[in-house]
Scaffold this motif. Sequence first.
Motif, PDB file in Angstrom:
ATOM      1  N   TRP A  45     -19.183 -25.877   6.602  1.00 58.30           N
ATOM      2  CA  TRP A  45     -19.936 -26.063   5.368  1.00 58.30           C
ATOM      3  C   TRP A  45     -21.200 -26.860   5.653  1.00 58.30           C
ATOM      4  N   ARG A  46     -22.346 -26.294   5.339  1.00 56.05           N
ATOM      5  CA  ARG A  46     -23.624 -26.936   5.658  1.00 56.05           C
ATOM      6  C   ARG A  46     -24.391 -27.285   4.389  1.00 56.05           C
ATOM      7  N   CYS A  47     -24.924 -28.501   4.342  1.00 54.81           N
ATOM      8  CA  CYS A  47     -25.823 -28.940   3.270  1.00 54.81           C
ATOM      9  C   CYS A  47     -25.103 -29.158   1.942  1.00 54.81           C
ATOM     10  N   ALA A  48     -25.845 -29.796   1.044  1.00 54.59           N
ATOM     11  CA  ALA A  48     -25.443 -29.981  -0.355  1.00 54.59           C
ATOM     12  C   ALA A  48     -24.070 -30.635  -0.474  1.00 54.59           C
ATOM     13  N   THR A  49     -23.125 -29.966  -1.168  1.00 53.42           N
ATOM     14  CA  THR A  49     -21.822 -30.544  -1.469  1.00 53.42           C
ATOM     15  C   THR A  49     -21.090 -30.965  -0.199  1.00 53.42           C
ATOM     16  N   GLU A  50     -20.487 -32.161  -0.227  1.00 54.09           N
ATOM     17  CA  GLU A  50     -19.720 -32.636   0.910  1.00 54.09           C
ATOM     18  C   GLU A  50     -18.458 -31.801   1.080  1.00 54.09           C
ATOM     19  N   PRO A  51     -18.020 -31.579   2.333  1.00 50.25           N
ATOM     20  CA  PRO A  51     -16.782 -30.827   2.553  1.00 50.25           C
ATOM     21  C   PRO A  51     -15.594 -31.399   1.790  1.00 50.25           C
ATOM     22  N   GLU A  52     -15.509 -32.730   1.736  1.00 54.87           N
ATOM     23  CA  GLU A  52     -14.395 -33.353   1.014  1.00 54.87           C
ATOM     24  C   GLU A  52     -14.407 -32.978  -0.469  1.00 54.87           C
ATOM     25  N   ASP A  53     -15.615 -32.892  -1.050  1.00 56.47           N
ATOM     26  CA  ASP A  53     -15.719 -32.543  -2.465  1.00 56.47           C
ATOM     27  C   ASP A  53     -15.352 -31.081  -2.704  1.00 56.47           C
ATOM     28  N   LEU A  54     -15.782 -30.202  -1.791  1.00 64.15           N
ATOM     29  CA  LEU A  54     -15.430 -28.792  -1.924  1.00 64.15           C
ATOM     30  C   LEU A  54     -13.925 -28.605  -1.784  1.00 64.15           C
ATOM     31  N   ALA A  55     -13.315 -29.277  -0.809  1.00 64.60           N
ATOM     32  CA  ALA A  55     -11.871 -29.174  -0.621  1.00 64.60           C
ATOM     33  C   ALA A  55     -11.130 -29.663  -1.861  1.00 64.60           C
ATOM     34  N   ALA A  56     -11.599 -30.774  -2.444  1.00 69.71           N
ATOM     35  CA  ALA A  56     -10.958 -31.305  -3.645  1.00 69.71           C
ATOM     36  C   ALA A  56     -11.081 -30.328  -4.806  1.00 69.71           C
ATOM     37  N   LEU A  57     -12.232 -29.675  -4.928  1.00 77.38           N
ATOM     38  CA  LEU A  57     -12.442 -28.703  -6.000  1.00 77.38           C
ATOM     39  C   LEU A  57     -11.512 -27.504  -5.829  1.00 77.38           C
ATOM     40  N   LEU A  58     -11.398 -26.998  -4.615  1.00 73.86           N
ATOM     41  CA  LEU A  58     -10.490 -25.883  -4.350  1.00 73.86           C
ATOM     42  C   LEU A  58      -9.048 -26.270  -4.643  1.00 73.86           C
ATOM     43  N   ARG A  59      -8.691 -27.497  -4.294  1.00 75.25           N
ATOM     44  CA  ARG A  59      -7.325 -27.953  -4.535  1.00 75.25           C
ATOM     45  C   ARG A  59      -7.039 -28.056  -6.020  1.00 75.25           C
ATOM     46  N   ARG A  60      -7.996 -28.604  -6.783  1.00 82.71           N
ATOM     47  CA  ARG A  60      -7.804 -28.724  -8.232  1.00 82.71           C
ATOM     48  C   ARG A  60      -7.672 -27.353  -8.898  1.00 82.71           C
ATOM     49  N   SER A  61      -8.274 -26.348  -8.290  1.00 79.82           N
ATOM     50  CA  SER A  61      -8.222 -25.007  -8.870  1.00 79.82           C
ATOM     51  C   SER A  61      -6.919 -24.291  -8.555  1.00 79.82           C
ATOM     52  N   GLY A  62      -5.979 -24.966  -7.884  1.00 79.29           N
ATOM     53  CA  GLY A  62      -4.679 -24.369  -7.617  1.00 79.29           C
ATOM     54  C   GLY A  62      -4.594 -23.561  -6.342  1.00 79.29           C
ATOM     55  N   LEU A  63      -5.548 -23.725  -5.423  1.00 80.10           N
ATOM     56  CA  LEU A  63      -5.541 -22.927  -4.194  1.00 80.10           C
ATOM     57  C   LEU A  63      -4.237 -23.095  -3.417  1.00 80.10           C
TER      58      LEU A  63
END
Length: 279
Positions: free
Chosen positions: A225-243
């Motif tokens: 993952w490059r630029c903008a949103t931090e990987p930790e934030d993207l992972a947290a978002l995916l997790r909250r979405s029930g992945l």
Amino acid sequence: MPGTTRNRDRVAELCSEATGLSYRTARAWVAGGLITRQCPVPDADHPDQRALEAEMVLQLATQGAPAGALLGFTRIVPRRDGLDLWLRPDAAHQVLGSLLPRWDLKFGVPRGILGLRPAREDDSVRLRSLVHRGSVLLRHPDPGWAASFFAAKPCFAHFWKDSLDRLNEDEQEWLREPPEGETDPDRDRLLSRLMRRSRFLGTGGQVQKWTGTYSWERRELAIEWRCATEPEDLAALLRRSGLTAGPSGAMQRTGCTLALGGAAVTVRRPRPEYACSTC
């Protein structure tokens, strides 16, 4: 659906952010019980459908769309019995070229998803598997796009152009001995869910490129993952979405690695030598 109005609103927001559906549509899905806090995006019911969607993710992660196009889709309509995908115009032909089965003349091996076949459906293209029962519908903003795709010059290296309704002999030969890890219910469920949430992969808006790598068992996918949103934030978002939600709704929490059974998706920064200049 149990919970407060705010909880129901957040479920609809997650669904809309993940797929590109309107908030109004997502809110109606909440009211109808189609989506819940544990599963804000509908899962595919049939294992064949999940297997096809997972294989599409694996193919696109390696062959893929142009830089910045991620999986190459701008909107997703996830249903329990199927999936509609809106293609980015600049990625459309490359996405199809990556997915459809063909013979690699240089290395002498097949590429793409064996047994996958396209069929025109009004102004869209339906991809269906001759091996399984899964299918997806690809849509494009240009009404004439499907016709132009099928009018392309024939190429002997593409299996589907030789046999739209049956497996090619080379496909049959390779399908007799599937690669290690080809059948993996955990992998299929996890990557099918990732496909159905692929709008999240464009969250940052400035992402220039991502690459996928897997274990030899094809059960692990790494998103650089490059630029903008931090990987930790993207992972947290995916997790909250029930992945990574299990049958009981319980979610595994392991930082930037999202695991389901023996399968995993990891979001990470690329090595410094591959980072873009704006990172």
